[in-house]
Design an enzyme around this catalytic site. Structure first.
Site, PDB file in Angstrom:
ATOM      1  N   GLU A   9     -14.708 -10.427 -11.472  1.00  0.00           N
ATOM      2  CA  GLU A   9     -14.622 -11.571 -10.564  1.00  0.00           C
ATOM      3  C   GLU A   9     -16.000 -12.158 -10.305  1.00  0.00           C
ATOM      4  OE1 GLU A   9     -12.896 -10.339  -6.879  1.00  0.00           O
ATOM      5  OE2 GLU A   9     -11.655  -8.829  -7.837  1.00  0.00           O
TER       6      GLU A   9
ATOM      7  N   THR B 153     -13.607 -15.573  -5.268  1.00  0.00           N
ATOM      8  CA  THR B 153     -14.072 -15.048  -6.553  1.00  0.00           C
ATOM      9  C   THR B 153     -13.139 -15.551  -7.645  1.00  0.00           C
ATOM     10  OG1 THR B 153     -12.730 -13.047  -6.298  1.00  0.00           O
ATOM     11  CG2 THR B 153     -15.046 -12.922  -5.594  1.00  0.00           C
TER      12      THR B 153
HETATM   13  C1  LIG Z   1     -20.795  -9.690  -4.884  1.00  0.00           C
HETATM   14  C2  LIG Z   1     -19.542  -8.920  -4.675  1.00  0.00           C
HETATM   15  C3  LIG Z   1     -19.599  -7.587  -4.292  1.00  0.00           C
HETATM   16  C4  LIG Z   1     -18.435  -6.846  -4.091  1.00  0.00           C
HETATM   17  N1  LIG Z   1     -18.531  -5.530  -3.708  1.00  0.00           N
HETATM   18  C5  LIG Z   1     -17.410  -4.813  -3.504  1.00  0.00           C
HETATM   19  C6  LIG Z   1     -17.481  -3.432  -3.118  1.00  0.00           C
HETATM   20  O1  LIG Z   1     -18.563  -2.832  -2.999  1.00  0.00           O
HETATM   21  N2  LIG Z   1     -16.321  -2.776  -2.891  1.00  0.00           N
HETATM   22  C7  LIG Z   1     -15.094  -3.378  -3.025  1.00  0.00           C
HETATM   23  O2  LIG Z   1     -14.100  -2.729  -2.797  1.00  0.00           O
HETATM   24  N3  LIG Z   1     -14.989  -4.673  -3.418  1.00  0.00           N
HETATM   25  C8  LIG Z   1     -16.112  -5.396  -3.662  1.00  0.00           C
HETATM   26  N4  LIG Z   1     -16.030  -6.704  -4.068  1.00  0.00           N
HETATM   27  C9  LIG Z   1     -14.720  -7.225  -4.467  1.00  0.00           C
HETATM   28  C10 LIG Z   1     -13.898  -7.808  -3.356  1.00  0.00           C
HETATM   29  O3  LIG Z   1     -13.182  -6.786  -2.721  1.00  0.00           O
HETATM   30  C11 LIG Z   1     -12.943  -8.793  -4.060  1.00  0.00           C
HETATM   31  O4  LIG Z   1     -13.704  -9.849  -4.588  1.00  0.00           O
HETATM   32  C12 LIG Z   1     -11.912  -9.309  -3.120  1.00  0.00           C
HETATM   33  O5  LIG Z   1     -10.995  -8.273  -2.862  1.00  0.00           O
HETATM   34  C13 LIG Z   1     -11.176 -10.524  -3.666  1.00  0.00           C
HETATM   35  O6  LIG Z   1     -10.236 -10.171  -4.627  1.00  0.00           O
HETATM   36  P1  LIG Z   1      -9.228 -11.239  -5.228  1.00  0.00           P
HETATM   37  O7  LIG Z   1      -9.990 -12.118  -6.151  1.00  0.00           O
HETATM   38  O8  LIG Z   1      -8.193 -10.445  -5.980  1.00  0.00           O
HETATM   39  O9  LIG Z   1      -8.637 -12.023  -4.101  1.00  0.00           O
HETATM   40  C14 LIG Z   1     -17.161  -7.467  -4.276  1.00  0.00           C
HETATM   41  C15 LIG Z   1     -17.102  -8.804  -4.665  1.00  0.00           C
HETATM   42  C16 LIG Z   1     -18.263  -9.540  -4.867  1.00  0.00           C
HETATM   43  C17 LIG Z   1     -18.174 -10.977  -5.288  1.00  0.00           C
HETATM   44  N1  LIG Z   2     -17.766 -20.877  -5.195  1.00  0.00           N
HETATM   45  C1  LIG Z   2     -16.639 -20.394  -5.775  1.00  0.00           C
HETATM   46  N2  LIG Z   2     -16.688 -19.285  -6.558  1.00  0.00           N
HETATM   47  C2  LIG Z   2     -15.560 -18.809  -7.129  1.00  0.00           C
HETATM   48  N3  LIG Z   2     -14.328 -19.374  -6.995  1.00  0.00           N
HETATM   49  C3  LIG Z   2     -14.219 -20.480  -6.234  1.00  0.00           C
HETATM   50  C4  LIG Z   2     -15.360 -21.037  -5.592  1.00  0.00           C
HETATM   51  N4  LIG Z   2     -14.968 -22.153  -4.904  1.00  0.00           N
HETATM   52  C5  LIG Z   2     -13.647 -22.280  -5.107  1.00  0.00           C
HETATM   53  N5  LIG Z   2     -13.175 -21.289  -5.911  1.00  0.00           N
HETATM   54  C6  LIG Z   2     -11.750 -21.162  -6.291  1.00  0.00           C
HETATM   55  O1  LIG Z   2     -11.216 -20.081  -5.534  1.00  0.00           O
HETATM   56  C7  LIG Z   2     -10.530 -19.171  -6.396  1.00  0.00           C
HETATM   57  C8  LIG Z   2     -10.746 -17.749  -5.946  1.00  0.00           C
HETATM   58  O2  LIG Z   2     -10.347 -17.481  -4.640  1.00  0.00           O
HETATM   59  P1  LIG Z   2      -9.789 -16.045  -4.305  1.00  0.00           P
HETATM   60  O3  LIG Z   2      -9.461 -16.072  -2.847  1.00  0.00           O
HETATM   61  O4  LIG Z   2     -10.688 -14.982  -4.822  1.00  0.00           O
HETATM   62  O5  LIG Z   2      -8.413 -16.036  -5.078  1.00  0.00           O
HETATM   63  P2  LIG Z   2      -7.862 -15.124  -6.264  1.00  0.00           P
HETATM   64  O6  LIG Z   2      -7.449 -13.865  -5.617  1.00  0.00           O
HETATM   65  O7  LIG Z   2      -6.719 -15.902  -6.829  1.00  0.00           O
HETATM   66  O8  LIG Z   2      -8.990 -14.917  -7.236  1.00  0.00           O
HETATM   67  C9  LIG Z   2     -11.132 -19.374  -7.769  1.00  0.00           C
HETATM   68  O9  LIG Z   2     -10.211 -19.039  -8.811  1.00  0.00           O
HETATM   69  C10 LIG Z   2     -11.496 -20.855  -7.773  1.00  0.00           C
HETATM   70  O10 LIG Z   2     -10.397 -21.622  -8.242  1.00  0.00           O
HETATM   71 MG   LIG Z   3     -10.728 -13.847  -6.714  1.00  0.00          MG
END
Ligand SMILES: Cc1cc2nc3c(=O)[nH]c(=O)nc-3n(C[C@H](O)[C@H](O)[C@H](O)COP(=O)(O)O)c2cc1C
Ligand SMILES: Nc1ncnc2c1ncn2[C@@H]1O[C@H](COP(=O)(O)OP(=O)(O)O)[C@@H](O)[C@H]1O
Ligand SMILES: [Mg+2]
Length: 154
Positions: free
Chosen positions: A79, A27
């Protein structure tokens, strides 16, 4: 729902690194400044819409707004998972999105697998919704063709 469609542009910053590593679903996280610029009464939860990185192509996306109850984050995050396979990371680039529709509220889950399958269902729902003509037309909105470098929300 109020505020939709919502257009927003901002820099992609580092999150907790869980998306790719733990969930297999990266994300692109917006900066705190962008998160704070969102309307304070926009509902937390899961949404679908369109997204583009820099001047790249416009792709389908799913978006999470909130505190990720499964992980109990202290700070609100916004995100975007872009439904496209990228060759490289794009930290520091400008992500432009239009949020179109609401899917569900954020939930806690009893296992990581349950969270992952909920997100996979969200992705399928987003794909279906975005194929509808009234949603597809926002893909061609002039917002995506404006010069980048203006990380301004409106
Ligand atoms: C489509 C989508 C649905 C999500 N739904 C939930 C949810 O219902 N509950 C939750 O705790 N996190 C949810 N998440 C968030 C994830 O927990 C989060 O993207 C993940 O922890 C990555 O975090 P980071 O970018 O800090 O690594 C969702 C993320 C996405 C993209
Ligand atoms: N399809 C995608 N959607 C979103 N981010 C992507 C995708 N492919 C690669 N990325 C890269 O991955 C990163 C996110 O990975 P993630 O594990 O969520 O790390 P962070 O916790 O740093 O957000 C984005 O910031 C982007 O640089
Ligand atoms: Mg992320």
């Amino acid at each position: 729902m109020r505020h939709l469609p919502y257009f927003c542009r901002g820099e992609v910053v580092k999150g907790f690194g869980r998306g790719s590593k733990e969930l297999g679903i990266p994300t692109a996280n917006f900066s705190e400044q962008v998160v704070e610029s969102f309307p304070s009464d926009i509902s937390t939860g899961i949404y679908y819409g369109w997204a583009c990185v820099g001047n790249g192509d416009v792709h389908k996306m799913v978006l999470s707004i909130g505190w990720n109850p499964f992980y109990k984050n202290i700070k609100k995050s916004v995100e975007t998972h872009i439904i496209h396979t990228f060759k490289d990371d794009f930290y520091g680039e400008i992500l432009s999105i239009v949020i179109i529709g609401y899917i569900r509220s954020e939930k806690n889950f009893s296992s990581l697998e349950a969270l992952i399958s909920a997100i996979q269902e969200d992705i399928e729902e987003a794909k279906r919704q975005l194929d509808l003509p009234e949603h597809r037309k926002l893909k061609d909105d002039k917002f995506f063709h404006l010069p980048e470098g203006k990380p301004v929300t409106h």
